[in-house]
Design an enzyme around this catalytic site. Structure first.
Site, PDB file in Angstrom:
ATOM      1  CB  THR A 118      -0.936  -0.056   1.277  1.00 55.02           C
ATOM      2  OG1 THR A 118      -1.650   1.256   1.398  1.00 55.02           O
ATOM      3  CG2 THR A 118      -0.207  -0.302   2.476  1.00 55.02           C
ATOM      4  CG  ASP A 119      -1.370   4.838  -0.875  1.00 59.08           C
ATOM      5  OD1 ASP A 119      -1.754   4.378  -0.122  1.00 59.08           O
ATOM      6  OD2 ASP A 119      -1.802   5.877  -1.686  1.00 59.08           O
ATOM      7  CD  GLU A 120      -3.407   3.510   4.432  1.00 61.78           C
ATOM      8  OE1 GLU A 120      -2.998   3.152   5.734  1.00 61.78           O
ATOM      9  OE2 GLU A 120      -4.421   3.535   4.061  1.00 61.78           O
ATOM     10  CE1 TYR A 145      -3.461  -2.701   5.714  1.00 60.32           C
ATOM     11  CE2 TYR A 145      -3.436  -0.387   5.214  1.00 60.32           C
ATOM     12  CZ  TYR A 145      -3.316  -1.705   4.668  1.00 60.32           C
ATOM     13  OH  TYR A 145      -3.375  -1.820   3.270  1.00 60.32           O
ATOM     14  CE  LYS A 149      -0.018  -4.857   2.908  1.00 62.23           C
ATOM     15  NZ  LYS A 149      -0.302  -6.093   2.452  1.00 62.23           N
TER      16      LYS A 149
HETATM   17  P1  NAD Z   1      -9.783  -7.267   1.917  1.00 63.54           P
HETATM   18  O1  NAD Z   1      -9.800  -7.170   3.475  1.00 63.54           O
HETATM   19  O2  NAD Z   1     -10.958  -7.271   1.232  1.00 63.54           O
HETATM   20  O3  NAD Z   1      -9.354  -8.913   1.917  1.00 63.54           O
HETATM   21  C1  NAD Z   1      -8.389  -9.603   2.597  1.00 63.54           C
HETATM   22  C2  NAD Z   1      -8.586 -11.157   2.428  1.00 63.54           C
HETATM   23  O4  NAD Z   1      -7.457 -11.653   3.074  1.00 63.54           O
HETATM   24  C3  NAD Z   1      -9.803 -11.718   2.805  1.00 63.54           C
HETATM   25  O5  NAD Z   1     -10.346 -12.495   2.030  1.00 63.54           O
HETATM   26  C4  NAD Z   1      -9.262 -12.487   4.163  1.00 63.54           C
HETATM   27  O6  NAD Z   1     -10.285 -13.514   4.298  1.00 63.54           O
HETATM   28  C5  NAD Z   1      -8.109 -12.756   3.720  1.00 63.54           C
HETATM   29  N1  NAD Z   1      -7.258 -13.058   4.810  1.00 63.54           N
HETATM   30  C6  NAD Z   1      -7.151 -12.332   6.069  1.00 63.54           C
HETATM   31  N2  NAD Z   1      -6.469 -12.692   6.854  1.00 63.54           N
HETATM   32  C7  NAD Z   1      -5.850 -14.074   6.379  1.00 63.54           C
HETATM   33  C8  NAD Z   1      -4.945 -14.872   6.907  1.00 63.54           C
HETATM   34  N3  NAD Z   1      -4.294 -14.734   8.116  1.00 63.54           N
HETATM   35  N4  NAD Z   1      -4.640 -16.235   6.023  1.00 63.54           N
HETATM   36  C9  NAD Z   1      -5.215 -16.222   4.947  1.00 63.54           C
HETATM   37  N5  NAD Z   1      -6.137 -15.277   4.451  1.00 63.54           N
HETATM   38  C10 NAD Z   1      -6.313 -13.970   5.170  1.00 63.54           C
HETATM   39  O7  NAD Z   1      -8.545  -6.730   1.526  1.00 63.54           O
HETATM   40  P2  NAD Z   1      -8.268  -5.788   0.222  1.00 63.54           P
HETATM   41  O8  NAD Z   1      -8.747  -4.523   0.326  1.00 63.54           O
HETATM   42  O9  NAD Z   1      -8.638  -6.973  -0.940  1.00 63.54           O
HETATM   43  O10 NAD Z   1      -6.594  -5.855   0.135  1.00 63.54           O
HETATM   44  C11 NAD Z   1      -5.784  -6.767  -0.495  1.00 63.54           C
HETATM   45  C12 NAD Z   1      -4.397  -6.425  -0.233  1.00 63.54           C
HETATM   46  O11 NAD Z   1      -4.178  -5.127  -0.913  1.00 63.54           O
HETATM   47  C13 NAD Z   1      -3.720  -6.290   1.059  1.00 63.54           C
HETATM   48  O12 NAD Z   1      -2.673  -6.676   1.171  1.00 63.54           O
HETATM   49  C14 NAD Z   1      -3.715  -4.685   1.202  1.00 63.54           C
HETATM   50  O13 NAD Z   1      -2.761  -4.225   2.234  1.00 63.54           O
HETATM   51  C15 NAD Z   1      -3.404  -4.280  -0.191  1.00 63.54           C
HETATM   52  N6  NAD Z   1      -4.011  -2.879  -0.791  1.00 63.54           N
HETATM   53  C16 NAD Z   1      -5.161  -2.578  -0.646  1.00 63.54           C
HETATM   54  C17 NAD Z   1      -5.886  -1.143  -1.154  1.00 63.54           C
HETATM   55  C18 NAD Z   1      -7.048  -1.023  -0.806  1.00 63.54           C
HETATM   56  O14 NAD Z   1      -7.487   0.130  -1.245  1.00 63.54           O
HETATM   57  N7  NAD Z   1      -8.324  -1.713  -0.443  1.00 63.54           N
HETATM   58  C19 NAD Z   1      -4.919  -0.466  -1.567  1.00 63.54           C
HETATM   59  C20 NAD Z   1      -3.541  -1.053  -1.660  1.00 63.54           C
HETATM   60  C21 NAD Z   1      -2.930  -2.160  -1.343  1.00 63.54           C
HETATM   61  O1  DAU Z   2      -4.151   3.901   0.473  1.00 68.68           O
HETATM   62  C1  DAU Z   2      -4.404   2.529   0.219  1.00 68.68           C
HETATM   63  C2  DAU Z   2      -5.144   2.025   1.452  1.00 68.68           C
HETATM   64  O2  DAU Z   2      -6.385   2.631   1.406  1.00 68.68           O
HETATM   65  C3  DAU Z   2      -5.153   0.562   1.626  1.00 68.68           C
HETATM   66  O3  DAU Z   2      -3.870   0.125   2.142  1.00 68.68           O
HETATM   67  C4  DAU Z   2      -6.197   0.042   2.771  1.00 68.68           C
HETATM   68  O4  DAU Z   2      -6.218  -1.370   3.038  1.00 68.68           O
HETATM   69  C5  DAU Z   2      -7.546   0.488   2.447  1.00 68.68           C
HETATM   70  O5  DAU Z   2      -8.624   0.302   3.282  1.00 68.68           O
HETATM   71  C6  DAU Z   2      -7.412   2.005   2.181  1.00 68.68           C
HETATM   72  O6  DAU Z   2      -7.165   2.653   3.440  1.00 68.68           O
HETATM   73  P1  DAU Z   2      -7.847   4.004   3.972  1.00 68.68           P
HETATM   74  O7  DAU Z   2      -7.947   4.278   5.486  1.00 68.68           O
HETATM   75  O8  DAU Z   2      -7.573   5.329   3.090  1.00 68.68           O
HETATM   76  O9  DAU Z   2      -9.395   3.795   3.480  1.00 68.68           O
HETATM   77  P2  DAU Z   2     -10.826   3.743   4.091  1.00 68.68           P
HETATM   78  O10 DAU Z   2     -11.857   3.303   3.059  1.00 68.68           O
HETATM   79  O11 DAU Z   2     -11.089   3.268   5.532  1.00 68.68           O
HETATM   80  O12 DAU Z   2     -11.183   5.417   4.159  1.00 68.68           O
HETATM   81  C7  DAU Z   2     -11.046   6.257   3.152  1.00 68.68           C
HETATM   82  C8  DAU Z   2     -11.078   7.730   3.533  1.00 68.68           C
HETATM   83  O13 DAU Z   2     -12.387   7.863   4.131  1.00 68.68           O
HETATM   84  C9  DAU Z   2     -10.273   7.936   4.871  1.00 68.68           C
HETATM   85  O14 DAU Z   2      -9.814   9.152   4.729  1.00 68.68           O
HETATM   86  C10 DAU Z   2     -11.019   8.044   6.048  1.00 68.68           C
HETATM   87  C11 DAU Z   2     -12.361   8.387   5.496  1.00 68.68           C
HETATM   88  N1  DAU Z   2     -13.652   7.704   5.843  1.00 68.68           N
HETATM   89  C12 DAU Z   2     -13.812   6.447   5.959  1.00 68.68           C
HETATM   90  C13 DAU Z   2     -14.885   5.922   6.512  1.00 68.68           C
HETATM   91  C14 DAU Z   2     -15.047   4.559   6.746  1.00 68.68           C
HETATM   92  C15 DAU Z   2     -14.762   8.733   6.404  1.00 68.68           C
HETATM   93  O15 DAU Z   2     -14.550   9.910   6.217  1.00 68.68           O
HETATM   94  N2  DAU Z   2     -15.999   7.969   6.711  1.00 68.68           N
HETATM   95  C16 DAU Z   2     -16.119   6.502   6.885  1.00 68.68           C
HETATM   96  O16 DAU Z   2     -17.143   6.072   7.295  1.00 68.68           O
END
Ligand code: NAD
Ligand code: DAU
Length: 331
Positions: A118-120, A145, A149
């Site tokens: 992630t960019d975080e 989190y 990562k």
């Molecule tokens: P998600 O929470 O939707 O899915 C995570 C999946 O991993 C689920 O199916 C869960 O059952 C499985 N899981 C969790 N713990 C586990 C374990 N111990 N063993 C096996 N499986 C397990 O997550 P996502 O949003 O799809 O993110 C996927 C990946 O992408 C992550 O590595 C996250 O850090 C990265 N990422 C997410 C975003 C975003 O915007 N969502 C952006 C950049 C990177």
């Molecule tokens: O940047 C990549 C990341 O993006 C991934 O690594 C994470 O897995 C993914 O969850 C996401 O993280 P954020 O914390 O940015 O996403 P989230 O959807 O939780 O929140 C997006 C923005 O919206 C953040 O500034 C918090 C805000 N927010 C979130 C929720 C759930 C609100 O204002 N209200 C809300 O109810």
């Protein structure tokens, strides 16, 4: 090509599986997923895969599955910042220990590994400055989190340098699209509106996220697996910077409501202000381009998906809102 996808029942992983099966006829996909609250077997409906339920921290299981694979794509993670503030332990176990087990297995079997991150890990940027994250930005994570990562990325770098593991890393910005859990920002607001509940913005709502469609993230991952240089990191983004207030106003308008019809609630502790990705390396070295350049139409399609797939998200909705109710107050 035998592809092991960890976390393939989650948001990005399941979209990766569907894209892979649609575009790579030579791929035989195995999914390893623990089916935590965030994973759903129904996200893989219609996908011809071998599904293995299990933990990425299970060294023996991981060793067997990696030994049967040509490439491992590691999506599995605890992924939600708010949960990591309430309970960081599972983040250390899954994100750090799980990555360690996968790295040891790919090292033993000399299997190609791609690490999804992630960019975080880079912390945050100020508003209204031109800076963006690059592959050279120092790590400075803010939340449990993002720190786990970051730790997992550093394990990958060390396993490349010390043991010659064949690995690449990608750090992507915020994804949107179908099958995202209702705890996340966009699905939460869309499903709240379907339920007649006003959207909820943390703090002043001016925090900026750099949105990318999940299919663009996944096509970039394949570009890196196919053409990336071993040991390198690639940032994935699509020039999608928007502040949260604007996203909520767009959702409200697209769903036929007034753009100001939302509430401000308690801010997230340590809330990162702004993310922005410079994806020049991906473009110049690998020739990758995003396909979804219009956020508004991507958002409209995502809203349609949640309207049409209530069976998918409804079982998670009340438990998710109950978790939020303990932490947030309307301001
Ligand atoms: P998600 O929470 O939707 O899915 C995570 C999946 O991993 C689920 O199916 C869960 O059952 C499985 N899981 C969790 N713990 C586990 C374990 N111990 N063993 C096996 N499986 C397990 O997550 P996502 O949003 O799809 O993110 C996927 C990946 O992408 C992550 O590595 C996250 O850090 C990265 N990422 C997410 C975003 C975003 O915007 N969502 C952006 C950049 C990177
Ligand atoms: O940047 C990549 C990341 O993006 C991934 O690594 C994470 O897995 C993914 O969850 C996401 O993280 P954020 O914390 O940015 O996403 P989230 O959807 O939780 O929140 C997006 C923005 O919206 C953040 O500034 C918090 C805000 N927010 C979130 C929720 C759930 C609100 O204002 N209200 C809300 O109810």
């Amino acid at each position: 090509m035998r592809v092991l996808v960890t976390g393939g029942a989650g948001f990005i992983g399941s979209n990766f599986v569907h894209q892979t099966l649609a575009t790579r006829p030579d791929a035989e996909v195995t999914v390893l997923d623990a089916l935590t609250y965030a994973g759903s077997r129904s996200s893989l409906e219609g996908a011809d895969v071998r599904f293995v339920e299990g933990l990425v921290q299970d060294g023996a299981l991981v060793d067997r599955l990696v030994g049967e694979s040509d490439v491992v794509v590691h999506f599995a993670a605890e992924s939600h910042n708010d949960n990591s503030l309430a309970s960081p332990g599972p983040f250390v176990q899954t994100n750090v220990v799980g990555t360690y087990e996968l790295l040891e297995a790919v090292r033993r079997h000399d299997v190609r590994y791609h690490h999804i991150s992630t960019d975080e890990v880079y912390g945050d940027l100020e508003l209204d400055v031109p800076d963006r994250f690059t592959e050279a930005t120092p790590y400075n994570p803010s939340s449990p989190y993002s720190s786990t990562k970051g730790a997992s990325d550093l394990l990958v770098r060390a396993w490349v340098r010390s043991f010659g593991v064949r690995a690449t890393i990608s750090n992507c910005s915020n994804n949107y699209g179908p099958r995202q859990h209702v705890e996340k920002f966009i699905p939460r607001q869309v499903t709240n509106l379907i339920d007649g509940v006003r959207p909820r913005l943390y703090g002043d709502g001016l925090n900026v996220r750099d949105w990318i469609h999940v299919d663009d993230h996944n096509s970039a991952v394949w570009a890196i697996i196919d053409r990336g240089r071993m040991g390198e990191t690639y940032l994935i983004g699509a020039d999608g910077e928007v502040d949260n207030k604007t996203v909520v106003a767009e959702i409200l308008t697209l769903m036929g409501r007034e753009p100001g019809d939302f509430d401000h609630v308690t801010d997230r502790p340590g809330h990162d202000r702004r993310y922005a990705i410079d994806w020049t390396r991906l473009r110049d070295e690998l020739g990758w381009q995003p396909q979804y350049r219009d956020f508004r139409s991507g958002l409209a399609a995502t809203i349609d998906w949640y309207r049409a797939n209530e069976d998918w998200w409804r079982p998670q909705k009340s438990a998710t809102e109950a978790r939020y109710a303990t932490a947030e107050q309307v301001l």
